[in-house]
Design an enzyme around this catalytic site. Structure first.
Site, PDB file in Angstrom:
ATOM      1  N   MET A  90       0.853  -1.182   0.000  1.00 29.26           N
ATOM      2  CA  MET A  90       0.000   0.000   0.000  1.00 29.26           C
ATOM      3  C   MET A  90       0.892   1.237   0.000  1.00 29.26           C
ATOM      4  O   MET A  90       2.019   1.200   0.507  1.00 29.26           O
ATOM      5  CB  MET A  90      -0.914   0.006   1.229  1.00 29.26           C
ATOM      6  CG  MET A  90      -1.829   1.209   1.256  1.00 29.26           C
ATOM      7  SD  MET A  90      -3.229   1.136   2.423  1.00 29.26           S
ATOM      8  CE  MET A  90      -2.607   0.396   3.872  1.00 29.26           C
ATOM      9  N   CYS A  91       0.381   2.333  -0.544  1.00 30.94           N
ATOM     10  CA  CYS A  91       1.063   3.626  -0.502  1.00 30.94           C
ATOM     11  C   CYS A  91       0.002   4.698  -0.255  1.00 30.94           C
ATOM     12  O   CYS A  91      -1.027   4.417   0.339  1.00 30.94           O
ATOM     13  CB  CYS A  91       1.849   3.881  -1.788  1.00 30.94           C
ATOM     14  SG  CYS A  91       0.824   4.076  -3.260  1.00 30.94           S
ATOM     15  N   HIS A  92       0.239   5.892  -0.735  1.00 30.32           N
ATOM     16  CA  HIS A  92      -0.723   6.976  -0.526  1.00 30.32           C
ATOM     17  C   HIS A  92      -1.943   6.829  -1.434  1.00 30.32           C
ATOM     18  O   HIS A  92      -3.086   6.850  -0.977  1.00 30.32           O
ATOM     19  CB  HIS A  92      -0.057   8.330  -0.736  1.00 30.32           C
ATOM     20  CG  HIS A  92      -0.986   9.490  -0.585  1.00 30.32           C
ATOM     21  ND1 HIS A  92      -1.499   9.851   0.637  1.00 30.32           N
ATOM     22  CD2 HIS A  92      -1.517  10.338  -1.496  1.00 30.32           C
ATOM     23  CE1 HIS A  92      -2.310  10.891   0.469  1.00 30.32           C
ATOM     24  NE2 HIS A  92      -2.335  11.197  -0.811  1.00 30.32           N
ATOM     25  N   MET A 119      -3.755   4.702   0.972  1.00 27.97           N
ATOM     26  CA  MET A 119      -4.221   5.313   2.219  1.00 27.97           C
ATOM     27  C   MET A 119      -5.366   6.294   1.974  1.00 27.97           C
ATOM     28  O   MET A 119      -6.183   6.509   2.864  1.00 27.97           O
ATOM     29  CB  MET A 119      -3.074   6.031   2.937  1.00 27.97           C
ATOM     30  CG  MET A 119      -2.112   5.109   3.651  1.00 27.97           C
ATOM     31  SD  MET A 119      -2.881   4.091   4.932  1.00 27.97           S
ATOM     32  CE  MET A 119      -3.381   5.325   6.123  1.00 27.97           C
TER      33      MET A 119
END
Length: 126
Positions: A90-92, A119
């Site tokens: 996962m990232c932003h 996120m």
């Protein structure tokens, strides 16, 4: 001259579409589905959760259970991950985690899952 712009736009759009498609061996999951899965500890036993954002982003808020390994350092940390265990990245927003997922799949990881929307999607479903 007008046709040159059309060709340029078509190539740019094609490049973007190809880069944003999940790689072979990568599953895209929604934040809602991932949250639901994480509520069942039996299903997540052995899963590896990686947040590929920069440390400052991670410190600003992260999903519980996700370990911070920035995208730029991921290759150096492959030895810390089990290739035969599922990996969730996962990232932003989902762009960096898509790159991370592709890289992991190319490195022989069998079950790689990318949290679509990152996120941003995770936070909107709290």
């Amino acid at each position: 001259m007008k046709w040159a712009w059309v060709v340029l736009v078509v190539v740019a759009v094609g490049f973007f579409v190809l880069r944003s498609r999940p790689a072979k061996g990568v599953m895209s999951v929604t934040a809602a589905d991932m949250k639901q899965l994480m509520n069942d500890k039996r299903q997540t036993a052995g899963m590896q959760f990686i947040d590929v954002r920069e440390p400052s982003e991670y410190r600003g808020g992260h999903a519980q259970g996700f370990k911070n390994i920035p995208l730029g350092q991921l290759k150096n940390h492959l030895g810390e991950l089990e290739r035969d265990q599922p990996v969730v990245v996962m990232c932003h927003s989902g762009a960096r985690s898509t790159q991370a997922a592709r890289m992991l799949a190319k490195q022989g990881f069998k079950d790689v899952r990318n949290v679509r929307g990152g996120m941003m999607a995770w936070g909107s479903r709290r």
